[in-house]
Motif scaffolding. Structure first.
Motif, short mmCIF file in Angstrom:
data_model
loop_
_atom_site.label_atom_id
_atom_site.label_comp_id
_atom_site.label_asym_id
_atom_site.label_seq_id
_atom_site.Cartn_x
_atom_site.Cartn_y
_atom_site.Cartn_z
N MET A 1 23.81 27.14 25.93
CA MET A 1 25.08 27.36 26.59
C MET A 1 25.07 28.76 27.20
O MET A 1 24.75 29.73 26.53
N SER A 2 25.40 28.87 28.50
CA SER A 2 25.43 30.18 29.12
C SER A 2 26.80 30.82 28.95
O SER A 2 27.81 30.14 28.82
N GLU A 3 26.78 32.12 28.94
CA GLU A 3 28.00 32.88 28.73
C GLU A 3 28.33 33.64 30.02
O GLU A 3 27.43 34.13 30.70
N ASP A 4 29.61 33.73 30.34
CA ASP A 4 30.01 34.53 31.49
C ASP A 4 29.78 35.99 31.16
O ASP A 4 30.28 36.50 30.15
N ILE A 5 29.02 36.66 32.00
CA ILE A 5 28.71 38.07 31.79
C ILE A 5 29.45 38.93 32.80
O ILE A 5 30.03 39.94 32.45
N ASN A 6 29.41 38.50 34.06
CA ASN A 6 30.07 39.33 35.08
C ASN A 6 31.40 38.72 35.51
O ASN A 6 31.65 37.54 35.33
N ARG A 7 32.25 39.57 36.08
CA ARG A 7 33.58 39.19 36.56
C ARG A 7 33.63 39.20 38.09
O ARG A 7 34.70 39.37 38.68
N LEU A 8 32.49 39.04 38.73
CA LEU A 8 32.43 39.16 40.18
C LEU A 8 33.40 38.23 40.89
O LEU A 8 34.12 38.65 41.81
N LYS A 9 33.46 36.98 40.48
CA LYS A 9 34.36 36.02 41.12
C LYS A 9 35.82 36.48 41.02
O LYS A 9 36.58 36.39 41.98
N VAL A 10 36.19 37.00 39.86
CA VAL A 10 37.56 37.49 39.63
C VAL A 10 37.86 38.69 40.52
O VAL A 10 38.91 38.75 41.16
N VAL A 11 36.93 39.63 40.56
CA VAL A 11 37.13 40.85 41.36
C VAL A 11 37.20 40.51 42.85
O VAL A 11 38.05 41.05 43.57
N CYS A 37 28.40 34.73 41.12
CA CYS A 37 29.82 34.44 40.90
C CYS A 37 30.03 33.36 39.84
O CYS A 37 31.05 33.34 39.16
N THR A 38 29.07 32.45 39.72
CA THR A 38 29.19 31.38 38.73
C THR A 38 28.43 31.72 37.45
O THR A 38 28.35 30.89 36.54
N ASN A 39 27.88 32.91 37.38
CA ASN A 39 27.13 33.40 36.22
C ASN A 39 25.89 32.56 35.93
O ASN A 39 25.41 32.53 34.79
N ASP A 56 34.95 49.02 45.78
CA ASP A 56 35.80 50.13 45.38
C ASP A 56 36.41 49.92 43.98
O ASP A 56 37.62 50.01 43.79
N VAL A 57 35.53 49.57 43.04
CA VAL A 57 35.92 49.42 41.65
C VAL A 57 34.91 50.15 40.78
O VAL A 57 33.81 50.47 41.23
N ASP A 58 35.28 50.40 39.54
CA ASP A 58 34.33 50.95 38.58
C ASP A 58 33.36 49.84 38.19
O ASP A 58 33.76 48.68 38.08
N VAL A 59 32.12 50.19 37.99
CA VAL A 59 31.11 49.17 37.66
C VAL A 59 31.51 48.36 36.42
O VAL A 59 31.23 47.17 36.35
N VAL A 60 32.20 48.97 35.46
CA VAL A 60 32.60 48.23 34.26
C VAL A 60 33.64 47.15 34.56
O VAL A 60 33.77 46.20 33.81
N ASP A 61 34.34 47.28 35.70
CA ASP A 61 35.30 46.25 36.10
C ASP A 61 34.61 44.96 36.52
O ASP A 61 35.24 43.91 36.59
N LEU A 62 33.31 45.04 36.77
CA LEU A 62 32.56 43.85 37.17
C LEU A 62 31.96 43.10 35.99
O LEU A 62 31.33 42.07 36.16
N LEU A 63 32.20 43.59 34.79
CA LEU A 63 31.63 42.97 33.58
C LEU A 63 32.74 42.58 32.61
O LEU A 63 33.75 43.27 32.48
N TRP A 64 32.52 41.46 31.92
CA TRP A 64 33.43 41.08 30.84
C TRP A 64 33.17 41.98 29.65
O TRP A 64 32.02 42.27 29.34
N ARG A 65 34.19 42.41 28.99
CA ARG A 65 34.03 43.25 27.79
C ARG A 65 33.40 42.46 26.67
O ARG A 65 33.57 41.24 26.57
N THR A 66 32.66 43.14 25.82
CA THR A 66 32.02 42.46 24.69
C THR A 66 32.84 42.59 23.42
O THR A 66 32.57 41.89 22.46
N LYS A 67 33.82 43.46 23.41
CA LYS A 67 34.67 43.61 22.22
C LYS A 67 36.12 43.55 22.62
O LYS A 67 36.52 43.86 23.68
#
Length: 67
Positions: A1-11, A37-39, A56-67
């Motif tokens: 099962m793959s996990e969503d890592i990035n939030r690119l589609k959302v951003v 976009c589909t991870n 024009d976002v912080d790089v961390v805004d492109l990733l789902w948080r791990t905690k």
């Protein structure tokens, strides 16, 4: 099962931008951006940093948080 890592589609939706637009900005294939976009694939860190700058976002805004 793959996990969503990035939030690119959302951003992209928040910025009202398309995959096609981002692909053109990065000089990448639209299919590659679509896979990000589909991870189904993940961009490397250098590309992630470039996307953050373009969007024009912080790089961390492109990733789902791990905690």
């Amino acid at each position: 099962m793959s996990e969503d890592i990035n939030r690119l589609k959302v951003v992209l939706a928040e910025k009202k931008r398309s995959n096609r637009w981002l692909a053109a900005q990065l000089g990448k294939d639209e299919g590659t951006v679509s896979k990000w976009c589909t991870n189904k694939m993940q961009p490397n860190l250098e590309t992630l940093r470039e996307m953050a700058k373009i969007l024009d976002v912080d790089v961390v805004d492109l990733l789902w948080r791990t905690k």
